[in-house]
Design an enzyme around this catalytic site. Structure first.
Site, PDB file in Angstrom:
ATOM      1  N   LYS A  28     113.922  60.189  46.966  1.00  0.00           N
ATOM      2  CA  LYS A  28     115.006  60.345  45.966  1.00  0.00           C
ATOM      3  C   LYS A  28     115.750  61.654  46.224  1.00  0.00           C
ATOM      4  CE  LYS A  28     112.816  63.819  43.440  1.00  0.00           C
ATOM      5  NZ  LYS A  28     113.192  65.226  43.440  1.00  0.00           N
ATOM      6  N   GLY A  68     111.135  68.114  48.070  1.00  0.00           N
ATOM      7  CA  GLY A  68     111.941  67.836  46.881  1.00  0.00           C
ATOM      8  C   GLY A  68     112.501  66.422  46.907  1.00  0.00           C
ATOM      9  N   LEU A  69     111.951  65.588  47.821  1.00  0.00           N
ATOM     10  CA  LEU A  69     112.420  64.204  47.949  1.00  0.00           C
ATOM     11  C   LEU A  69     111.467  63.226  47.268  1.00  0.00           C
ATOM     12  CD1 LEU A  69     113.608  64.366  51.690  1.00  0.00           C
ATOM     13  CD2 LEU A  69     115.029  64.496  49.638  1.00  0.00           C
ATOM     14  N   GLY A  81     108.315  62.287  47.806  1.00  0.00           N
ATOM     15  CA  GLY A  81     107.528  61.355  48.621  1.00  0.00           C
ATOM     16  C   GLY A  81     106.191  60.953  48.004  1.00  0.00           C
ATOM     17  N   ASP A 125     107.883  62.936  38.335  1.00  0.00           N
ATOM     18  CA  ASP A 125     108.825  62.090  39.069  1.00  0.00           C
ATOM     19  C   ASP A 125     108.362  60.634  39.184  1.00  0.00           C
ATOM     20  OD1 ASP A 125     110.867  63.894  39.665  1.00  0.00           O
ATOM     21  OD2 ASP A 125     110.013  64.492  41.587  1.00  0.00           O
TER      22      ASP A 125
HETATM   23  C1  LIG Z   1     111.784  68.992  40.785  1.00  0.00           C
HETATM   24  C2  LIG Z   1     111.654  67.527  40.440  1.00  0.00           C
HETATM   25  O1  LIG Z   1     111.268  66.798  41.604  1.00  0.00           O
HETATM   26  C3  LIG Z   1     113.016  67.008  39.996  1.00  0.00           C
HETATM   27  O2  LIG Z   1     113.069  65.597  39.968  1.00  0.00           O
HETATM   28  C4  LIG Z   1     110.625  67.302  39.341  1.00  0.00           C
HETATM   29  O3  LIG Z   1     110.978  68.050  38.187  1.00  0.00           O
HETATM   30  C5  LIG Z   1     109.210  67.646  39.781  1.00  0.00           C
HETATM   31  O4  LIG Z   1     108.432  66.531  39.582  1.00  0.00           O
HETATM   32  P1  LIG Z   1     106.935  66.436  40.153  1.00  0.00           P
HETATM   33  O5  LIG Z   1     106.883  66.987  41.534  1.00  0.00           O
HETATM   34  O6  LIG Z   1     106.506  65.013  39.929  1.00  0.00           O
HETATM   35  O7  LIG Z   1     106.192  67.442  39.199  1.00  0.00           O
HETATM   36  P2  LIG Z   1     104.669  67.452  38.713  1.00  0.00           P
HETATM   37  O8  LIG Z   1     103.791  67.089  39.861  1.00  0.00           O
HETATM   38  O9  LIG Z   1     104.550  66.697  37.434  1.00  0.00           O
HETATM   39  O10 LIG Z   1     104.503  68.989  38.367  1.00  0.00           O
HETATM   40  C6  LIG Z   1     104.348  70.008  39.338  1.00  0.00           C
HETATM   41  C7  LIG Z   1     104.536  71.324  38.622  1.00  0.00           C
HETATM   42  O11 LIG Z   1     105.934  71.566  38.396  1.00  0.00           O
HETATM   43  C8  LIG Z   1     106.176  72.091  37.104  1.00  0.00           C
HETATM   44  N1  LIG Z   1     107.085  71.198  36.362  1.00  0.00           N
HETATM   45  C9  LIG Z   1     107.299  69.912  36.785  1.00  0.00           C
HETATM   46  C10 LIG Z   1     108.190  69.100  36.128  1.00  0.00           C
HETATM   47  C11 LIG Z   1     108.869  69.619  34.997  1.00  0.00           C
HETATM   48  N2  LIG Z   1     109.741  68.880  34.310  1.00  0.00           N
HETATM   49  N3  LIG Z   1     108.632  70.889  34.582  1.00  0.00           N
HETATM   50  C12 LIG Z   1     107.763  71.686  35.253  1.00  0.00           C
HETATM   51  O12 LIG Z   1     107.595  72.836  34.883  1.00  0.00           O
HETATM   52  C13 LIG Z   1     104.825  72.266  36.444  1.00  0.00           C
HETATM   53  O13 LIG Z   1     104.448  73.595  36.646  1.00  0.00           O
HETATM   54  C14 LIG Z   1     103.894  71.382  37.240  1.00  0.00           C
HETATM   55  O14 LIG Z   1     102.625  71.914  37.306  1.00  0.00           O
HETATM   56  N1  LIG Z   2     100.810  60.544  49.027  1.00  0.00           N
HETATM   57  C1  LIG Z   2     101.209  61.817  49.178  1.00  0.00           C
HETATM   58  N2  LIG Z   2     102.305  62.096  49.905  1.00  0.00           N
HETATM   59  C2  LIG Z   2     102.735  63.372  50.039  1.00  0.00           C
HETATM   60  N3  LIG Z   2     102.112  64.429  49.523  1.00  0.00           N
HETATM   61  C3  LIG Z   2     101.017  64.218  48.787  1.00  0.00           C
HETATM   62  C4  LIG Z   2     100.528  62.902  48.584  1.00  0.00           C
HETATM   63  N4  LIG Z   2      99.442  63.004  47.801  1.00  0.00           N
HETATM   64  C5  LIG Z   2      99.271  64.307  47.524  1.00  0.00           C
HETATM   65  N5  LIG Z   2     100.202  65.057  48.126  1.00  0.00           N
HETATM   66  C6  LIG Z   2     100.355  66.529  48.027  1.00  0.00           C
HETATM   67  O1  LIG Z   2     101.453  66.801  47.143  1.00  0.00           O
HETATM   68  C7  LIG Z   2     102.196  67.948  47.576  1.00  0.00           C
HETATM   69  C8  LIG Z   2     103.718  67.726  47.495  1.00  0.00           C
HETATM   70  O2  LIG Z   2     104.035  66.478  47.900  1.00  0.00           O
HETATM   71  P1  LIG Z   2     105.529  65.869  47.920  1.00  0.00           P
HETATM   72  O3  LIG Z   2     105.972  65.741  49.324  1.00  0.00           O
HETATM   73  O4  LIG Z   2     105.525  64.648  47.099  1.00  0.00           O
HETATM   74  O5  LIG Z   2     106.388  67.010  47.210  1.00  0.00           O
HETATM   75  P2  LIG Z   2     107.898  67.046  46.897  1.00  0.00           P
HETATM   76  O6  LIG Z   2     108.682  66.298  47.944  1.00  0.00           O
HETATM   77  O7  LIG Z   2     108.299  68.462  46.691  1.00  0.00           O
HETATM   78  O8  LIG Z   2     107.962  66.215  45.575  1.00  0.00           O
HETATM   79  P3  LIG Z   2     108.838  66.404  44.259  1.00  0.00           P
HETATM   80  O9  LIG Z   2     110.242  66.169  44.649  1.00  0.00           O
HETATM   81  O10 LIG Z   2     108.275  65.283  43.417  1.00  0.00           O
HETATM   82  O11 LIG Z   2     108.559  67.759  43.729  1.00  0.00           O
HETATM   83  C9  LIG Z   2     101.730  68.259  48.970  1.00  0.00           C
HETATM   84  O12 LIG Z   2     101.075  69.499  48.903  1.00  0.00           O
HETATM   85  C10 LIG Z   2     100.748  67.169  49.353  1.00  0.00           C
HETATM   86  O13 LIG Z   2      99.615  67.694  49.987  1.00  0.00           O
END
Ligand SMILES: C[C@](O)(CO)[C@H](O)COP(=O)(O)OP(=O)(O)OC[C@H]1O[C@@H](n2ccc(N)nc2=O)[C@H](O)[C@@H]1O
Ligand SMILES: Nc1ncnc2c1ncn2[C@@H]1O[C@H](COP(=O)(O)OP(=O)(O)OP(=O)(O)O)[C@@H](O)[C@H]1O
Length: 290
Positions: free
Chosen positions: A10, A103-104, A106, A141
């Site tokens: 996304k 930030g996608l 995954g 997410d």
């Molecule tokens: C940055 C975005 O990807 C934008 O869509 C999301 O807000 C993040 O979503 P996400 O990775 O699914 O986040 P989570 O795995 O639930 O949370 C990771 C950490 O990010 C912070 N977190 C996340 C989502 C949110 N609305 N507020 C937060 O403060 C919290 O400290 C949490 O411990």
């Molecule tokens: N199935 C998975 N795919 C990717 N990462 C995973 C998975 N399960 C656990 N993780 C852990 O989650 C962390 C972040 O993963 P991800 O790539 O989803 O982050 P992101 O792209 O920043 O996601 P978001 O946009 O939701 O914040 C990594 O440190 C990874 O080790």
């Protein structure tokens, strides 16, 4: 029996922080759109009762901390009170194409794909609403990926409304080779911003259109950008090579450029790929799934 699902990435085209909850999570208003860059998740159902994860990616865990393992465990806990029916054992293989820590979304998308696939496989024991609630327990997410279409997300990202107002752009995604912790980015947000709740409420997206010059904004971008100036460089390059707009997605580190058509995105892709100095970067062309 084997089930294969494609889990899309996304991008956040608009992301404003509108408040902070007492549990530390931030409230936001975000326009989110799936894009055509996919992980492939293959679930092979067996007759033992364990959940095994395989993913040949150095940054992705293969134990119970993988988001797909958490999704499967929570699904069985919710749908069958932790006692899966015979054949509840499975091996989940993830072919990772979405860069990690980009930030996608995954990991969240993989988890959502597993929740939806298991619910189908076991005869829809959970309603869509319950499945969304299970998803929210895994990550903010995850409900968006269960929703599966362009959305305006509010709450902490789990309240979703259809957002059918995006143009059919092609995105050129640039991953600069650095994985970012989402928790770190939220922690480093300038908290002065969140003190005046009334002022912040005006940041909610409202309207029935999306204007690149007005709406392409991400409150998390300055936090990540100040630690990783490469993000500024990528935005500048994308704009110099025909992007109508360029911004970091979510908490970063990936940056997307939006192009009116695929040909323009492909021309920019070729120029940026040709630069040998940027060896750590990975580029992807992905249409918005509107
Ligand atoms: C940055 C975005 O990807 C934008 O869509 C999301 O807000 C993040 O979503 P996400 O990775 O699914 O986040 P989570 O795995 O639930 O949370 C990771 C950490 O990010 C912070 N977190 C996340 C989502 C949110 N609305 N507020 C937060 O403060 C919290 O400290 C949490 O411990
Ligand atoms: N199935 C998975 N795919 C990717 N990462 C995973 C998975 N399960 C656990 N993780 C852990 O989650 C962390 C972040 O993963 P991800 O790539 O989803 O982050 P992101 O792209 O920043 O996601 P978001 O946009 O939701 O914040 C990594 O440190 C990874 O080790």
């Amino acid at each position: 029996m084997t089930v294969t699902v494609h889990a899309p990435a996304k991008i956040n085209l608009f992301l404003r922080i509108t408040g902070k909850r007492s549990d530390g999570y931030h409230e936001l208003s975000s326009v989110m759109c799936p894009v055509a860059l996919y992980d492939t998740v293959t679930i092979t159902f067996g007759d033992d009762d364990g959940i095994q994860v395989a993913c040949a990616h150095p940054a992705v865990p293969e134990d119970s901390s993988n988001l797909v393992a958490r999704a499967a465990a929570l699904f069985f806990e919710t749908a069958f009170a932790g006692c899966p029916p015979l054949g509840g054992g499975m091996r989940i293989h993830i072919e990772k194409r979405i860069p990690v820590g980009a930030g996608l979304g995954g990991g969240s998308s993989d988890a959502a794909a597993v929740l939806v696939a298991l619910n189908r496989h076991f005869g829809l024991p959970l309603t869509h609403t319950t499945l969304q609630a299970v998803g929210a327990r895994i990550g903010a997410d995850v409900p968006f990926f269960i929703f599966g279409a362009p959305a305006l997300a509010t709450g902490i990202g789990e309240q979703l409304a259809a957002f059918p107002y995006l143009a059919p752009w092609t995105a050129l995604l640039v991953y600069p080779g650095v994985a970012i912790s989402t928790a770190w980015v939220y922690k480093n947000l300038n908290l002065r911003l969140t003190k005046d709740e009334k002022k912040l409420s005006k940041f909610h997206f409202n309207g029935r259109f999306f204007r690149l010059d007005e709406h392409l904004v991400n409150d998390l971008e300055p936090v990540t950008e100040s630690a990783f100036p490469v993000i500024t460089e990528i935005k500048r390059l994308l704009q110099a090579h025909g992007a109508k707009g360029a911004m970091m997605s979510g908490s970063g580190s990936a940056v997307f450029g939006l192009y009116a058509d695929r040909d323009r995105a492909e021309s920019a892709y070729k120029v940026l790929c040709g630069n040998q100095q940027r060896q750590n970067w990975t580029l992807y062309i992905a249409d918005l799934l509107i």
